[in-house]
Enzyme design. Structure first.
Site, mmCIF file in Angstrom:
data_model
loop_
_atom_site.group_PDB
_atom_site.id
_atom_site.type_symbol
_atom_site.label_atom_id
_atom_site.label_comp_id
_atom_site.label_asym_id
_atom_site.label_seq_id
_atom_site.Cartn_x
_atom_site.Cartn_y
_atom_site.Cartn_z
ATOM 1 N N GLU A 284 40.968 1.393 -17.985
ATOM 2 C CA GLU A 284 39.873 2.067 -17.262
ATOM 3 C C GLU A 284 38.565 1.998 -18.043
ATOM 4 O O GLU A 284 37.492 2.021 -17.454
ATOM 5 C CB GLU A 284 40.218 3.544 -17.003
ATOM 6 C CG GLU A 284 41.064 3.761 -15.767
ATOM 7 C CD GLU A 284 41.132 5.222 -15.305
ATOM 8 O OE1 GLU A 284 40.596 6.110 -15.992
ATOM 9 O OE2 GLU A 284 41.747 5.461 -14.255
ATOM 10 N N HIS A 305 63.894 -10.429 -24.531
ATOM 11 C CA HIS A 305 64.878 -11.072 -23.666
ATOM 12 C C HIS A 305 64.418 -11.068 -22.212
ATOM 13 O O HIS A 305 65.214 -11.287 -21.303
ATOM 14 C CB HIS A 305 66.231 -10.382 -23.842
ATOM 15 C CG HIS A 305 66.676 -10.442 -25.275
ATOM 16 N ND1 HIS A 305 67.429 -11.478 -25.786
ATOM 17 C CD2 HIS A 305 66.390 -9.634 -26.329
ATOM 18 C CE1 HIS A 305 67.614 -11.281 -27.085
ATOM 19 N NE2 HIS A 305 66.995 -10.174 -27.442
ATOM 20 N N LYS A 419 41.130 4.741 -2.868
ATOM 21 C CA LYS A 419 41.118 6.098 -2.307
ATOM 22 C C LYS A 419 40.462 6.090 -0.934
ATOM 23 O O LYS A 419 40.950 6.732 -0.009
ATOM 24 C CB LYS A 419 40.350 7.050 -3.237
ATOM 25 C CG LYS A 419 41.048 7.300 -4.559
ATOM 26 C CD LYS A 419 40.286 8.327 -5.379
ATOM 27 C CE LYS A 419 40.884 8.453 -6.767
ATOM 28 N NZ LYS A 419 40.067 9.248 -7.663
HETATM 29 O O1 LIG Z 1 42.290 14.738 -13.624
HETATM 30 P P1 LIG Z 1 41.993 14.135 -12.320
HETATM 31 O O2 LIG Z 1 40.596 14.409 -11.868
HETATM 32 O O3 LIG Z 1 42.994 14.535 -11.271
HETATM 33 O O4 LIG Z 1 42.069 12.569 -12.451
HETATM 34 C C1 LIG Z 1 43.242 11.902 -12.795
HETATM 35 C C2 LIG Z 1 42.967 10.475 -13.127
HETATM 36 O O5 LIG Z 1 42.366 9.846 -12.031
HETATM 37 C C3 LIG Z 1 41.276 9.038 -12.443
HETATM 38 O O6 LIG Z 1 40.082 9.702 -12.175
HETATM 39 C C4 LIG Z 1 41.264 7.747 -11.703
HETATM 40 O O7 LIG Z 1 41.287 7.988 -10.333
HETATM 41 C C5 LIG Z 1 41.500 8.895 -13.934
HETATM 42 O O8 LIG Z 1 40.366 8.515 -14.620
HETATM 43 C C6 LIG Z 1 42.008 10.244 -14.265
HETATM 44 O O9 LIG Z 1 42.618 10.305 -15.519
#
Ligand SMILES: O=P(O)(O)OC[C@H]1O[C@](O)(CO)[C@@H](O)[C@@H]1O
Length: 443
Positions: A284, A305, A419
């Site tokens: 990320e 393996h 999303k």
């Molecule tokens: O803590 P949150 O806001 O639920 O996010 C969880 C994860 O989702 C992300 O925002 C990615 O969608 C990550 O960077 C983060 O660690």
């Protein structure tokens, strides 16, 4: 013994004064806060700035959860899950399921949308007392929100609303998000994820510390290890003495020389989730603007393996970073056998760790000979202290490395694309136009 040693002698990289200077500049940006994403640099000084009262409050809350529940369900995804999972796995007993249970256990949820997983979880905890820690910085991430709705309903069914408020702890933003509103309304105990600490850098906040304390991990030792590494990678430390600076420099030099994949590996299966945590951290942070090393991982010797063939002879676009553990905590020796039908008497009397070490050394040379440069990170043992140092080491190197690469290591705009599609497909209010458009595409 040092908490962590970095060996770059098999990386095939000559560090020039110019490279050193660029790294020093990148490291300075983390402290001067003049670089991209500068409002997310709270993690840099996190270990040394955790107040003892904060640690005590976390420990007290963990104790309360441990006293009221056999099973503590920890809900979160990505950075709100992987750090705690990684350390809990590393510090736990690989065969806990076979032993009589003496302590409460921490299990994880909200890191997937699987109906099978969720059904099995609810079914497995039927005859156990339960509590929950729900973690989301944004407070709006779908996977943990859905899991929490289900687990919350189960807790309320069993213990009532007031009982649930005693058994649920929320870790989220100080002011924003649905989880914050919900926690305030329901009267849950809450912990704050600081504004200037992003999810993947949050393991040393309550996000990692509360579930780990609930799992019985010595979080003070974890933080002390991280604090030591904070000092060892500080701005004033000489370049060659700063393992995070050297690691960041070498991996960027390898990237510029055409390596596109970094494989993190270990000969200790307990460290498998450290790999997963590391993959999110680097994936990320660096995978953007059409750039970045692809973080992959192997657990050895198992994956020799399966992936061993490819690593030895496939595309020459990768290098390996091995997390090596100097000393196992326990001893197992290979016995002599009178008949020696398996031909293994040449190993008789040796500790298994000696065989593992020879595998490690042999693989390293074979891979280097095959065109896969090798870096080695040595930690003395698998302990909370050593893991704290390792986690902070990777975080610091990641910040430096992202700046060397020329990206903002502290955002993750690319995560939004899926999303949007998912919400459109699920007909989330506000996504009507997207729902129509995506339906057309799926015809
Ligand atoms: O803590 P949150 O806001 O639920 O996010 C969880 C994860 O989702 C992300 O925002 C990615 O969608 C990550 O960077 C983060 O660690």
């Amino acid at each position: 013994m040092k908490t962590l040693k970095l060996d770059i002698s098999k990386a095939g990289v000559e560090i020039t004064p110019r490279m050193e200077e660029r790294t020093r500049e990148a490291l300075s940006l983390l402290y001067s806060k003049q670089g991209a994403g500068n409002d997310f640099l709270g993690w840099v000084t996190l270990p040394s700035s955790i107040a003892p009262q904060e640690l005590s409050r976390i420990e007290a809350e963990a104790k309360k959860l441990r006293e009221c529940a056999d099973v503590i369900i920890c809900i979160g995804i990505g950075g709100s899950y992987l750090g705690a999972k990684a350390v809990a796995e590393a510090m736990g007993d690989s065969f806990a399921a076979l032993r009589p249970r003496k302590e409460p256990v921490v299990v994880f949820a909200g890191q997937n949308l699987s109906e099978e997983y969720t059904y099995e979880l609810l079914d497995a905890v039927k005859d156990h007392s339960i509590a929950a820690i729900v973690i989301s910085k944004s407070g709006t991430t779908t996977e943990p929100a859905v899991a929490f709705r289900i687990v919350k309903a189960e807790i309320e069914r069993r213990y009532g609303k007031a009982g649930a408020a005693e058994r649920i702890v929320a870790i989220t933003d100080r002011a924003r998000g649905a989880l914050k509103t919900l926690a305030d309304n329901e009267g849950y105990a809450t912990f704050v994820i600081p504004d200037d600490v992003g999810g993947r850098f949050s393991v040393l906040t309550p996000v990692g510390l509360l579930p780990l304390a609930a799992a019985g991990v010595d979080i003070e030792a974890l933080v002390r290890g991280a604090e030591e590494m904070e000092r060892a990678t500080g701005e004033q430390v000489a370049f060659a003495e700063n393992p995070a600076a050297v690691y960041a420099t070498v991996r960027n030099a390898l990237y510029e020389a055409g390596k596109k994949i970094e494989i993190l590996g270990s000969y200790e299966p307990k460290l498998q989730y450290i790999n997963e945590w590391w993959k999110q951290l680097y994936g990320e942070s660096e995978g953007k603007d059409g750039k970045g090393l692809f973080p992959a991982s192997v657990t050895l010797t198992a994956d020799l393996h399966s992936m061993g063939q490819y690593i030895q002879e496939g595309e020459r676009t990768m290098f390996e970073t091995i997390v090596s553990v100097t000393a196992p905590k326990h001893e197992v020796r290979i016995e002599s056998d009178a008949e020696n039908l398996d031909g293994l008497n040449y190993l008789a009397g040796k500790r298994l760790s000696e065989v593992n070490r020879m595998a490690e050394l042999g693989v390293q040379l074979a891979h280097v000979d095959g065109g896969v440069p090798n870096l080695r990170i040595e930690i003395p043992e698998i302990s909370a202290h050593a893991l704290g140092a390792l986690l902070y080491f990777f975080e610091k190197a990641c910040g430096i490395s992202g700046y060397l690469l020329g990206v903002n290591p502290f955002n993750q705009p690319g995560v939004e694309a899926y999303k949007k599609n998912m919400f459109a497909l699920l007909e989330k209010p506000g996504y009507e136009a997207e729902t129509k458009a995506i339906r057309e595409r799926l015809k």
